[in-house]
Design a protein around this motif. Sequence first.
Motif, PDB file in Angstrom:
ATOM      1  N   ALA A  48     -27.414  37.484  37.012  1.00 36.85           N
ATOM      2  CA  ALA A  48     -27.710  36.201  37.724  1.00 36.85           C
ATOM      3  C   ALA A  48     -26.815  35.379  37.632  1.00 36.85           C
ATOM      4  O   ALA A  48     -26.144  34.525  38.566  1.00 36.85           O
ATOM      5  CB  ALA A  48     -29.180  35.564  36.767  1.00 36.85           C
ATOM      6  N   GLN A  49     -25.699  35.135  36.564  1.00 37.54           N
ATOM      7  CA  GLN A  49     -24.721  34.063  36.399  1.00 37.54           C
ATOM      8  C   GLN A  49     -23.756  34.663  37.517  1.00 37.54           C
ATOM      9  O   GLN A  49     -23.231  33.746  38.125  1.00 37.54           O
ATOM     10  CB  GLN A  49     -24.124  34.013  35.015  1.00 37.54           C
ATOM     11  CG  GLN A  49     -23.066  33.325  34.753  1.00 37.54           C
ATOM     12  CD  GLN A  49     -22.485  33.535  33.346  1.00 37.54           C
ATOM     13  OE1 GLN A  49     -22.167  34.517  32.969  1.00 37.54           O
ATOM     14  NE2 GLN A  49     -21.819  32.259  32.755  1.00 37.54           N
ATOM     15  N   GLY A  56     -26.236  27.285  33.948  1.00 31.57           N
ATOM     16  CA  GLY A  56     -27.626  26.677  34.102  1.00 31.57           C
ATOM     17  C   GLY A  56     -28.756  27.564  34.381  1.00 31.57           C
ATOM     18  O   GLY A  56     -29.683  27.169  33.797  1.00 31.57           O
ATOM     19  N   LEU A  57     -28.572  28.276  35.254  1.00 34.32           N
ATOM     20  CA  LEU A  57     -29.773  29.244  35.746  1.00 34.32           C
ATOM     21  C   LEU A  57     -29.600  30.803  35.218  1.00 34.32           C
ATOM     22  O   LEU A  57     -30.320  31.789  35.492  1.00 34.32           O
ATOM     23  CB  LEU A  57     -29.917  29.356  37.219  1.00 34.32           C
ATOM     24  CG  LEU A  57     -29.895  28.095  38.170  1.00 34.32           C
ATOM     25  CD1 LEU A  57     -30.114  28.089  39.357  1.00 34.32           C
ATOM     26  CD2 LEU A  57     -31.408  27.487  37.745  1.00 34.32           C
ATOM     27  N   ALA A  58     -28.657  30.889  34.268  1.00 30.37           N
ATOM     28  CA  ALA A  58     -28.432  32.245  33.616  1.00 30.37           C
ATOM     29  C   ALA A  58     -29.914  32.860  32.913  1.00 30.37           C
ATOM     30  O   ALA A  58     -30.147  33.921  32.695  1.00 30.37           O
ATOM     31  CB  ALA A  58     -27.448  32.239  32.681  1.00 30.37           C
ATOM     32  N   GLY A  59     -30.839  31.566  32.270  1.00 32.16           N
ATOM     33  CA  GLY A  59     -31.953  32.314  31.763  1.00 32.16           C
ATOM     34  C   GLY A  59     -32.933  32.244  32.599  1.00 32.16           C
ATOM     35  O   GLY A  59     -34.058  32.612  32.168  1.00 32.16           O
ATOM     36  N   LEU A  60     -32.778  32.211  33.907  1.00 29.25           N
ATOM     37  CA  LEU A  60     -33.918  32.495  34.904  1.00 29.25           C
ATOM     38  C   LEU A  60     -34.449  33.898  34.860  1.00 29.25           C
ATOM     39  O   LEU A  60     -35.541  34.278  34.942  1.00 29.25           O
ATOM     40  CB  LEU A  60     -33.379  32.002  36.287  1.00 29.25           C
ATOM     41  CG  LEU A  60     -34.407  31.931  37.122  1.00 29.25           C
ATOM     42  CD1 LEU A  60     -35.747  31.170  36.868  1.00 29.25           C
ATOM     43  CD2 LEU A  60     -34.062  31.702  38.545  1.00 29.25           C
ATOM     44  N   LEU A 115     -33.543  39.461  44.045  1.00 27.94           N
ATOM     45  CA  LEU A 115     -33.396  39.710  42.334  1.00 27.94           C
ATOM     46  C   LEU A 115     -34.417  39.152  41.583  1.00 27.94           C
ATOM     47  O   LEU A 115     -34.969  39.720  40.821  1.00 27.94           O
ATOM     48  CB  LEU A 115     -31.799  39.207  42.163  1.00 27.94           C
ATOM     49  CG  LEU A 115     -31.684  39.443  40.496  1.00 27.94           C
ATOM     50  CD1 LEU A 115     -31.626  40.400  40.205  1.00 27.94           C
ATOM     51  CD2 LEU A 115     -30.190  38.382  40.559  1.00 27.94           C
ATOM     52  N   PHE A 116     -34.766  37.921  41.868  1.00 30.58           N
ATOM     53  CA  PHE A 116     -35.873  37.086  41.175  1.00 30.58           C
ATOM     54  C   PHE A 116     -37.196  37.719  41.450  1.00 30.58           C
ATOM     55  O   PHE A 116     -37.873  38.002  40.496  1.00 30.58           O
ATOM     56  CB  PHE A 116     -35.756  35.482  41.409  1.00 30.58           C
ATOM     57  CG  PHE A 116     -34.719  35.040  41.353  1.00 30.58           C
ATOM     58  CD1 PHE A 116     -33.662  35.233  40.211  1.00 30.58           C
ATOM     59  CD2 PHE A 116     -34.113  33.991  42.053  1.00 30.58           C
ATOM     60  CE1 PHE A 116     -32.541  34.640  40.157  1.00 30.58           C
ATOM     61  CE2 PHE A 116     -33.028  33.111  41.917  1.00 30.58           C
ATOM     62  CZ  PHE A 116     -32.129  33.639  40.792  1.00 30.58           C
TER      63      PHE A 116
END
Length: 419
Positions: A48-49, A56-60, A115-116
Amino acid sequence: MTSTAAAKPAAPASVAAVQRRVLTVLVVSQVLSGAGLAAGITVGALLAQDMLGTTGLAGLPSALFTAGSALAAIAVSRISAARGRRPGLAAGYATGAVGSAGVIAAAVTESPALLFAALFVYGAGTATNLQARYAGADLAEPTHRARAVSTVLVATTLGGVVGPTLAAPTGDLARTMGIPRLAGPFLLAGVAYAAAALVLAIRLRPDPLLLARALDEARPADPAGTAAPADDPAPRTGGRVVSGTLVMVLTQLVMVAVMTMTPVHMHDTGHGTAASGLVIAIHVGAMYLPSPLTGRLVDRFGSTALAVASGITLLAAGLLAAVAPGDGVVLLALALALLGLGWNFGLVSGTAIITDAVPLATRARTQGMVDVAIAVSGATGGLASGAVVDMAGYPALALGGGLLALAVLPAVAATARGR
């Protein structure tokens, strides 16, 4: 036909033989699924990163596949309640395999939206991996339930430890196939989840939950005209269910938050995929490998004592991760090992509390709803972890997680007094 056959009273020796067969099949499926489970942990945040270009959105990804596991927990538990553990678990792993294929497609097409969505579906494998522990306890004697649960959990160790160490080789394989390197571990995940589904669909016979229900219904009535209790005399109160749920929810939240951002933290401090894969492999090993000992400790000293130990161990993990220097791979590995151990204490003790507190008739549905709460807490931890690291740094996340884990102590104490 299965129900009729299962309804015939069985001798204790026969039940013990079936339980051994059930545990053997579950162990094989858990070894396979452990490899699939570890793929998302190892490279999900990095993928994701890389695609989004922000920490900031790597934990998504972690939040998405744990949110997906919440929905899957409901589906798997409902299928299990209606038709047995075998179709429920097999369907869950098959769905995880589909999600793995979707992640690979998203990486090839460079589509964050796909991906999500695929990570959400991939979460079904995580939920099923956890739901399998309940199947191990269905036919176990009350005094050996924690050990049965721990036997299923420890089987995840082999796949869970080997999976992250294959991050670099599967990345190389993916690149030769024209697939982005970071998507490589999801090739392994897809094959592993599909194989686990096949093993369960073919070999998990008789179904442990259906057989346990049939044996319970066939149990002779006592002189007062009521059926003899199949479970131990542990109090079946809402307070016990709340206690077990809180233990598992808090430990899951802390573990997922810190674990998710550790590979990102290591990447940002100059470490490669092989190093972060090794640290995560140690972490996953600590999550599952101590399970036999944990099960014996729960059966011997009680679930409350181990629940308290989980909070203290997670605090130690958070403190150590917070003070570990950027190049301190050994200290980070030790911190992640303690993180996994604290989670293990919480999961085994919490599972024992829930299983003892709920009767067979409603057990599968209650267990499913508890796992939904666990998944939601994991999604929360994963989603918040990236933002916390982005704003305050990894040490603040680790320290905050360790302090939050101490909330296990008053939660367990309050319900223990209410028994």
